[in-house]
Design a protein around this motif. Structure first.
Motif, short mmCIF file in Angstrom:
data_model
loop_
_atom_site.label_atom_id
_atom_site.label_comp_id
_atom_site.label_asym_id
_atom_site.label_seq_id
_atom_site.Cartn_x
_atom_site.Cartn_y
_atom_site.Cartn_z
N ASN A 52 0.81 -1.21 0.00
CA ASN A 52 0.00 0.00 0.00
C ASN A 52 0.84 1.26 0.00
O ASN A 52 1.84 1.34 0.72
CB ASN A 52 -0.92 0.01 1.24
N ARG A 53 0.41 2.23 -0.79
CA ARG A 53 1.10 3.52 -0.82
C ARG A 53 0.64 4.38 0.35
O ARG A 53 -0.56 4.46 0.65
CB ARG A 53 0.83 4.26 -2.12
N TRP A 64 5.83 3.16 1.00
CA TRP A 64 5.10 1.92 0.81
C TRP A 64 5.10 1.09 2.09
O TRP A 64 6.11 1.04 2.80
CB TRP A 64 5.70 1.09 -0.33
N THR A 65 3.98 0.44 2.37
CA THR A 65 3.88 -0.39 3.57
C THR A 65 3.22 -1.73 3.24
O THR A 65 2.50 -1.85 2.25
CB THR A 65 3.04 0.30 4.67
N GLN A 344 1.58 -9.20 -13.66
CA GLN A 344 1.39 -7.75 -13.64
C GLN A 344 0.11 -7.42 -12.88
O GLN A 344 -0.96 -7.92 -13.19
CB GLN A 344 1.32 -7.22 -15.05
N LEU A 345 0.27 -6.56 -11.84
CA LEU A 345 -0.87 -6.13 -11.04
C LEU A 345 -0.88 -4.62 -10.95
O LEU A 345 0.14 -3.96 -11.17
CB LEU A 345 -0.77 -6.68 -9.62
N THR A 346 -2.02 -4.08 -10.60
CA THR A 346 -2.10 -2.67 -10.24
C THR A 346 -2.03 -2.57 -8.74
O THR A 346 -2.83 -3.18 -8.04
CB THR A 346 -3.43 -2.06 -10.74
N LEU A 347 -1.05 -1.81 -8.24
CA LEU A 347 -0.92 -1.66 -6.80
C LEU A 347 -1.94 -0.65 -6.32
O LEU A 347 -2.01 0.46 -6.82
CB LEU A 347 0.49 -1.18 -6.44
N LEU A 348 -2.72 -1.04 -5.33
CA LEU A 348 -3.81 -0.18 -4.83
C LEU A 348 -3.44 0.42 -3.51
O LEU A 348 -2.74 -0.20 -2.73
CB LEU A 348 -5.08 -1.02 -4.69
#
Length: 348
Positions: A52-53, A64-65, A344-348
């Protein structure tokens, strides 16, 4: 429990554009009739994302955590993360201490997300919201898988903890430190046993936490101490500060960084209730000290910081920047040991 605003099939309550955190039917609630978990309810979920941002407005020195748990059995009365339980319609007092959300698929998510072409190997901080080595970790064992993924991808990381369970993963930490930057900090705000028993009732004692510092140092993993929180009027006398810094130095800490108690909404109400019960004569003093918000006045913070740094210099240790990792030679990442291909993912 209000899962509706977090679940993927709820069209009426979008989650602020970040997407669902988990499927609506992906929650399993468990209780365990053992002494260490009596009175605690675990809500096991399969999370949608885990890296998570940090919001841009945050004061945190990292971007990031990873947080495999929500809620914490350490039950620290001042914990700033208590507010997050209100998002689930859970009580930020006893509910935060006893209703624990467990992201059971955290290790596989970490591995998948840091293997994504969109991920560029940024530093990941752990233990910054709730403790990743709280009591539940002894049962769910999420951290070994997380650390293994970070090691395999040579991804830099740091851990902040009050838990002695981190010593279980000593070999994984040592292996990770051979290939990337690793930072470990233990939180010890005071050594006063009476203050510890009432303000941090679910944590290992300060002495046991300092044993963690000592053990990490013995195996070559430098460990700093976040001296947090310094509790006004209860743990901030010159004698108390000196005793704490002296104990930190004796444990072999590489650094000590003081942080004065802050009281955000959610934590503030619970802490003030505790204060009124245990130290009613201090309630008015706290209301004045924190009249302008969550943080103590700048003059007070500077006074504490200056004195702790003077003591640290006297005992041969120095301050550090919070969140800084131990600098080690960077090596080429190892391929994942499980043979999995990057996804490939989108980081949310």
């Amino acid at each position: 429990m209000r899962w509706d605003n977090l679940a993927e099939d709820n069209a009426n309550h979008p989650t602020s554009g970040t997407g669902a955190l988990f499927a609506a039917d992906a929650v399993t609630t468990r209780t365990f009739d053992t002494p260490e978990f009596r009175g605690i309810t675990f809500h096991e979920i399969r999370a949608r994302s885990i890296v998570n941002r940090v919001p841009g407005a945050s004061r945190m020195p990292f971007e990031w955590t990873v947080n495999p748990y929500r809620g914490c059995t350490h039950a620290c009365v001042y914990c700033f993360a208590r507010k997050t339980h209100s998002y689930l319609d859970l009580d930020t007092g006893l509910g935060f201490d006893s209703q624990i959300v467990v992201k059971v698929n955290a290790p596989e998510l970490v591995r998948r997300e840091i293997a994504s072409p969109r991920w560029h190997g940024a530093h990941i901080a752990m233990g910054t919201n709730v403790d990743c080595y709280q009591r539940a970790e002894g049962r769910y064992r999420l951290m070994p898988g997380i650390l293994t993924a970070l090691r395999d991808h040579a991804n830099p990381f740091s851990i902040l903890t009050k838990g002695t369970l981190i010593l279980r993963d000593l070999e994984l930490l040592r292996q990770a430190a051979e290939v990337t930057e690793v930072g470990v900090s233990v939180s010890v705000g005071f050594t006063d046993p009476e203050l510890w028993r009432t303000v941090e009732p679910g944590t290992p004692s300060p002495e046991r936490r300092l044993d963690v510092v000592r053990r990490l140092s013995e195996v070559g993993i430098g460990c700093g101490v976040l001296m947090a929180p310094v509790v006004p009027h209860l743990g901030d006398s010159p004698e108390q500060l000196r005793a704490t810094v002296r104990a930190i130095a004796a444990a072999g800490a590489t650094s000590v960084t003081p942080l004065v108690l802050h009281l955000r909404p959610g934590a503030r109400e619970w802490f003030m209730r505790w204060l009124g019960h245990h130290h009613p004569h201090l309630v008015r003093r706290y209301e004045r000290l924190y009249a302008d918000g969550a943080y103590a006045p700048t003059w007070y913070q500077r006074r504490i910081t200056r004195y702790v740094h003077e003591l640290a210099a006297e005992y041969g240790i120095g301050p550090t920047h919070r969140g800084a990792a131990r600098k080690l030679p960077r090596r080429e990442p190892r391929p994942p040991l499980d043979g999995s291909e990057p996804t490939q993912l989108t980081l949310l």
